[in-house]
Design a protein around this motif. Sequence first.
Motif, PDB file in Angstrom:
ATOM      1  N   GLU A  67      11.515   5.106   7.937  1.00 27.06           N
ATOM      2  CA  GLU A  67      10.351   5.653   8.652  1.00 27.06           C
ATOM      3  C   GLU A  67       9.057   5.266   7.941  1.00 27.06           C
ATOM      4  OE1 GLU A  67      11.162   9.811   8.637  1.00 27.06           O
ATOM      5  OE2 GLU A  67      12.481   9.713  10.379  1.00 27.06           O
ATOM      6  N   ILE A  68       9.059   5.351   6.641  1.00 23.53           N
ATOM      7  CA  ILE A  68       7.864   5.014   5.865  1.00 23.53           C
ATOM      8  C   ILE A  68       7.522   3.538   6.045  1.00 23.53           C
ATOM      9  CG2 ILE A  68       6.912   4.854   3.526  1.00 23.53           C
ATOM     10  CD1 ILE A  68       7.202   7.733   4.711  1.00 23.53           C
ATOM     11  N   CYS A  69       8.542   2.688   6.036  1.00 25.19           N
ATOM     12  CA  CYS A  69       8.300   1.250   6.244  1.00 25.19           C
ATOM     13  C   CYS A  69       7.694   0.993   7.624  1.00 25.19           C
ATOM     14  CB  CYS A  69       9.593   0.461   6.080  1.00 25.19           C
ATOM     15  SG  CYS A  69      10.169   0.386   4.377  1.00 25.19           S
ATOM     16  N   ARG A  70       8.201   1.705   8.630  1.00 24.09           N
ATOM     17  CA  ARG A  70       7.685   1.540   9.995  1.00 24.09           C
ATOM     18  C   ARG A  70       6.227   2.011  10.074  1.00 24.09           C
ATOM     19  NH1 ARG A  70      12.066   3.290  12.002  1.00 24.09           N
ATOM     20  NH2 ARG A  70      11.441   5.449  12.220  1.00 24.09           N
ATOM     21  N   PHE A 103      -5.341   8.328  -1.704  1.00 21.79           N
ATOM     22  CA  PHE A 103      -3.934   8.344  -1.340  1.00 21.79           C
ATOM     23  C   PHE A 103      -3.654   9.463  -0.345  1.00 21.79           C
ATOM     24  CE2 PHE A 103      -3.745   6.029  -5.303  1.00 21.79           C
ATOM     25  CZ  PHE A 103      -2.813   5.047  -5.030  1.00 21.79           C
ATOM     26  N   LYS A 104      -2.713   9.200   0.556  1.00 16.36           N
ATOM     27  CA  LYS A 104      -2.256  10.203   1.511  1.00 16.36           C
ATOM     28  C   LYS A 104      -0.753  10.343   1.329  1.00 16.36           C
ATOM     29  CE  LYS A 104      -2.141  11.323   6.409  1.00 16.36           C
ATOM     30  NZ  LYS A 104      -2.410  12.702   6.205  1.00 16.36           N
ATOM     31  N   LEU A 105      -0.281  11.579   1.173  1.00 18.71           N
ATOM     32  CA  LEU A 105       1.152  11.801   1.071  1.00 18.71           C
ATOM     33  C   LEU A 105       1.788  11.647   2.444  1.00 18.71           C
ATOM     34  CD1 LEU A 105       1.565  14.862  -1.323  1.00 18.71           C
ATOM     35  CD2 LEU A 105       2.044  12.473  -1.776  1.00 18.71           C
ATOM     36  N   VAL A 106       2.899  10.925   2.471  1.00 20.14           N
ATOM     37  CA  VAL A 106       3.606  10.679   3.721  1.00 20.14           C
ATOM     38  C   VAL A 106       5.057  11.074   3.511  1.00 20.14           C
ATOM     39  CG1 VAL A 106       4.157   8.957   5.458  1.00 20.14           C
ATOM     40  CG2 VAL A 106       2.083   8.725   4.124  1.00 20.14           C
ATOM     41  N   HIS A 163       0.804  -1.221   0.000  1.00 23.92           N
ATOM     42  CA  HIS A 163       0.000   0.000   0.000  1.00 23.92           C
ATOM     43  C   HIS A 163       0.844   1.282   0.000  1.00 23.92           C
ATOM     44  CE1 HIS A 163      -3.262  -2.751   0.718  1.00 23.92           C
ATOM     45  NE2 HIS A 163      -2.708  -3.145   1.834  1.00 23.92           N
ATOM     46  N   VAL A 164       2.163   1.174  -0.193  1.00 24.76           N
ATOM     47  CA  VAL A 164       3.031   2.352  -0.286  1.00 24.76           C
ATOM     48  C   VAL A 164       3.534   2.456  -1.723  1.00 24.76           C
ATOM     49  CG1 VAL A 164       5.168   3.440   0.494  1.00 24.76           C
ATOM     50  CG2 VAL A 164       3.722   2.242   2.126  1.00 24.76           C
ATOM     51  N   TYR A 165       3.462   3.678  -2.262  1.00 24.30           N
ATOM     52  CA  TYR A 165       3.865   3.918  -3.642  1.00 24.30           C
ATOM     53  C   TYR A 165       4.827   5.100  -3.687  1.00 24.30           C
ATOM     54  CZ  TYR A 165      -0.115   0.942  -4.648  1.00 24.30           C
ATOM     55  OH  TYR A 165      -0.982  -0.116  -4.683  1.00 24.30           O
ATOM     56  N   ASN A 166       5.638   5.151  -4.738  1.00 27.68           N
ATOM     57  CA  ASN A 166       6.526   6.285  -4.950  1.00 27.68           C
ATOM     58  C   ASN A 166       5.705   7.530  -5.237  1.00 27.68           C
ATOM     59  OD1 ASN A 166       9.278   5.136  -4.914  1.00 27.68           O
ATOM     60  ND2 ASN A 166       8.482   3.883  -6.589  1.00 27.68           N
ATOM     61  N   ASP A 167       6.294   8.677  -4.942  1.00 29.47           N
ATOM     62  CA  ASP A 167       5.662   9.944  -5.264  1.00 29.47           C
ATOM     63  C   ASP A 167       5.619  10.084  -6.789  1.00 29.47           C
ATOM     64  OD1 ASP A 167       4.618  12.592  -4.820  1.00 29.47           O
ATOM     65  OD2 ASP A 167       6.602  13.348  -5.349  1.00 29.47           O
ATOM     66  N   ARG A 220       3.425   7.835  -1.212  1.00 26.59           N
ATOM     67  CA  ARG A 220       1.965   7.829  -1.129  1.00 26.59           C
ATOM     68  C   ARG A 220       1.529   6.536  -0.459  1.00 26.59           C
ATOM     69  NH1 ARG A 220      -1.036   8.702  -6.470  1.00 26.59           N
ATOM     70  NH2 ARG A 220      -0.029   6.736  -6.917  1.00 26.59           N
ATOM     71  N   TYR A 221       0.607   6.671   0.488  1.00 23.45           N
ATOM     72  CA  TYR A 221       0.022   5.504   1.159  1.00 23.45           C
ATOM     73  C   TYR A 221      -1.428   5.388   0.693  1.00 23.45           C
ATOM     74  CZ  TYR A 221      -1.541   2.178   4.626  1.00 23.45           C
ATOM     75  OH  TYR A 221      -2.056   1.063   5.233  1.00 23.45           O
ATOM     76  N   LYS A 222      -1.798   4.215   0.193  1.00 21.87           N
ATOM     77  CA  LYS A 222      -3.166   4.008  -0.289  1.00 21.87           C
ATOM     78  C   LYS A 222      -4.034   3.556   0.877  1.00 21.87           C
ATOM     79  CE  LYS A 222      -5.760   1.985  -4.050  1.00 21.87           C
ATOM     80  NZ  LYS A 222      -5.677   1.154  -5.248  1.00 21.87           N
ATOM     81  N   ARG A 223      -5.008   4.394   1.225  1.00 22.33           N
ATOM     82  CA  ARG A 223      -5.902   4.096   2.335  1.00 22.33           C
ATOM     83  C   ARG A 223      -6.946   3.073   1.911  1.00 22.33           C
ATOM     84  NH1 ARG A 223      -6.892  10.237   4.180  1.00 22.33           N
ATOM     85  NH2 ARG A 223      -8.759   9.819   3.021  1.00 22.33           N
TER      86      ARG A 223
END
Length: 167
Positions: free
Chosen positions: A46-49, A37-40, A16-20, A29-32
């Motif tokens: 940190e993103i993996c955690r 999508f929510k920018l993180v 559920h994590v994608y490149n910008d 980007r995290y797909k809810r």
Amino acid sequence: MKKRLCKHTSKPLPDHVYNDPKGRVGIYRYKRPDGKFKLVRGSHAEICRKAEHFNAIRQRTSAGSGTIQHWADRYIHWYELQNPIESEKSSWKNRCRLIRKFACDFNHLQLGEATVPRLTAWWDTLTYDQQHNRRAAFSSFFQWTMSQGAKELRSKTPSTRAIVLYG
């Protein structure tokens, strides 16, 4: 299935994590669950955690039973993430205890089966002080469950529902 790789580090991205799409460094980007999508922002680690944490919540909620106990656990977890300083206070611990006790008392019910007459009968068995101590916590809990898409308490009149939610 081929794993997605980070454009900048060439390391695999969690589910559920994608490149910008603009290729910015440190932005993903995290797909809810609703498909948005929510920018993180943060480093790859940190993103993996964060993704691991949110994916665990996603898995728990999709496999949830819908009981009041399930919703109470979700609410407490959500509140502690939103208010980390507040979650250390004794007042929050007391509210958690009251919500968990309520959830244990009604654990056999799905949230949609918790009707106003059922809750009012239980509420009326409490003393004034017990009602006073629980009113704010229960109001917040029920409002949160409704904002999360849970069914509203079934009642013929809105004022009856308000009595349960607000005392």
